[in-house]
Motif scaffolding. Structure first.
Motif, PDB file in Angstrom:
ATOM      1  N   CYS A  90      -3.421   8.187  -7.110  1.00 36.59           N
ATOM      2  CA  CYS A  90      -3.316   8.111  -5.644  1.00 36.59           C
ATOM      3  C   CYS A  90      -1.847   8.223  -5.212  1.00 36.59           C
ATOM      4  CB  CYS A  90      -3.916   6.789  -5.166  1.00 36.59           C
ATOM      5  SG  CYS A  90      -3.640   6.454  -3.412  1.00 36.59           S
ATOM      6  N   CYS A 113      -7.173   3.815   0.176  1.00 34.99           N
ATOM      7  CA  CYS A 113      -6.038   4.329   0.954  1.00 34.99           C
ATOM      8  C   CYS A 113      -6.515   5.347   1.995  1.00 34.99           C
ATOM      9  CB  CYS A 113      -4.979   4.932   0.039  1.00 34.99           C
ATOM     10  SG  CYS A 113      -4.133   3.667  -0.953  1.00 34.99           S
ATOM     11  N   ARG A 175      -1.197  -2.429   0.654  1.00 31.32           N
ATOM     12  CA  ARG A 175      -1.295  -0.964   0.758  1.00 31.32           C
ATOM     13  C   ARG A 175      -1.094  -0.520   2.200  1.00 31.32           C
ATOM     14  NH1 ARG A 175      -5.476   0.925  -3.318  1.00 31.32           N
ATOM     15  NH2 ARG A 175      -5.821  -0.945  -4.510  1.00 31.32           N
TER      16      ARG A 175
HETATM   17 ZN   LIG Z   1      -4.628   4.405  -3.124  1.00 29.96          ZN
END
Ligand SMILES: [Zn+2]
Length: 344
Positions: A90, A113, A175
């Motif tokens: 990612c 995400c 995140r």
């Molecule tokens: Zn991610």
């Protein structure tokens, strides 16, 4: 490089993709996704009402039904395999085997995400599933020309040394803070002027609009991404070149479908004219030889661009105009599809 070389191998890919798709649906990711697309649609109608150029994105936004997802074209199947191989983790949290993409940034990311990206709105990040959405050629070329490595060289150029990039185990809040800092606050960008180096030393510094214009012609998505991140106006009218925009420039002097699509995904307008009343389509068409020789333009200034495009499309459909193969042809098709959407 992974690529389906034979029919048998292709069938294997289809099988693998289908089982991935099914596991997504079984784990509930599919349901989550539908909810997200509902909110995505409302976000889109909101921006469209405000006159944003993002409305053309709506054609790509519809999720594929399960039947269509299983019937991926060979081009899409090998594209997905290549993108997954080139982007093993990612872009934002380093989770392995990400299956989602932001076509605005040309990055691949994990499902968590991707949810955060969606929450930022389509004016910031347009999210698609590698496995469940359709991948027209223009979007495939954007993803292959950019990718996580090039994008992060821009978006994570200067991360403070006391700040650690989120890892696989990072909670959602961490995140989310990282993604907002990275793309919305633009906290990790490098210097705001690009220094072009040559063998004999420093050539000079260029500001973002000039970099975007030149990079669009070169089809250099990494540079274009740098310029846009640093505040280049995607519809900047270049006073030195008859007030042409980067979209005009790609159509007249470049040949990169990826560059054209990347501009449009980031708000580049296709229905603009320069000081000579030329639209991007006019300029692209002038590079396309027609049967019988000569170049073709598409009519006078009295009709709107969309009407002109529709007329052109009708002409093509009636085979009254046969356009020979050309590097400009994919650009022409792409522009026609965008203008057709705007006109309808
Ligand atoms: Zn991610």
């Amino acid at each position: 490089m992974l690529q389906a070389e034979s029919e048998m191998e292709f069938q294997e890919w289809i099988k693998a993709l289908r089982s991935s798709t099914e596991s997504l649906l079984v784990t509930g990711a599919g349901g989550d996704r539908n909810t997200s697309y509902t909110s995505l649609s409302s976000a889109e109608s909101g921006t469209s009402a405000a006159g944003s150029t993002t409305e053309s994105y709506s054609t790509f936004a519809g999720p594929m039904d399960a039947g269509r997802a299983a019937i991926l074209s060979q081009a899409t199947a090998s594209f997905v395999a290549r993108v997954r191989e080139a982007n093993p983790v990612c872009a934002d949290c380093q989770r392995p085997e990400p299956d989602w993409a932001s076509v605005s940034f040309g990055t691949v990311m994990c499902i968590e995400c991707s949810g955060i990206h969606r929450s930022l709105g389509v004016h910031v990040s347009k999210v698609r599933s590698l496995l469940l959405d359709a991948w027209p050629r223009s979007l495939r070329e954007v993803m292959e020309a950019m990718g996580n490595l090039r994008a992060n060289q821009v978006w994570e150029a200067r991360v403070p040394c006391d700040l650690e990039k989120p890892g696989v185990e990072a909670p959602r809040e961490v995140r989310e803070a990282w993604i907002r800092d990275k793309y919305v606050r633009k906290a990790f960008l490098g210097p705001s002027r690009r220094t072009e180096k040559e063998a004999d030393g420093v050539k000079g510094q260029e500001e973002p609009n000039a970099v975007l214009y030149a990079a669009a012609i070169q089809g250099d998505l990494a540079k274009m991404g740098w310029a846009l991140a640093h505040g280049a106006d995607v519809n900047f009218a270049n006073g030195k070149e008859r007030r042409r925009t980067p979209v005009h420039a790609v159509c007249q002097r470049g040949q990169s479908l990826a560059a054209l699509a990347f501009l449009v995904l980031n708000g580049g307008a296709v229905d603009v004219v320069d000081d000579d009343d030329w639209s991007p389509l006019d300029l692209a068409m002038n590079g396309v030889p027609v049967a019988g020789g000569g170049a073709c333009g598409i009519g006078g200034a009295e009709s709107s661009e969309a009407e002109g495009a529709r007329r052109q499309l009708q002409l093509q459909q009636q085979n009254q105009l046969s356009i020979t193969s050309s590097t400009a042809m994919p650009l022409v098709s792409y522009l026609l599809s965008k203008l057709e959407l705007k006109g309808s």
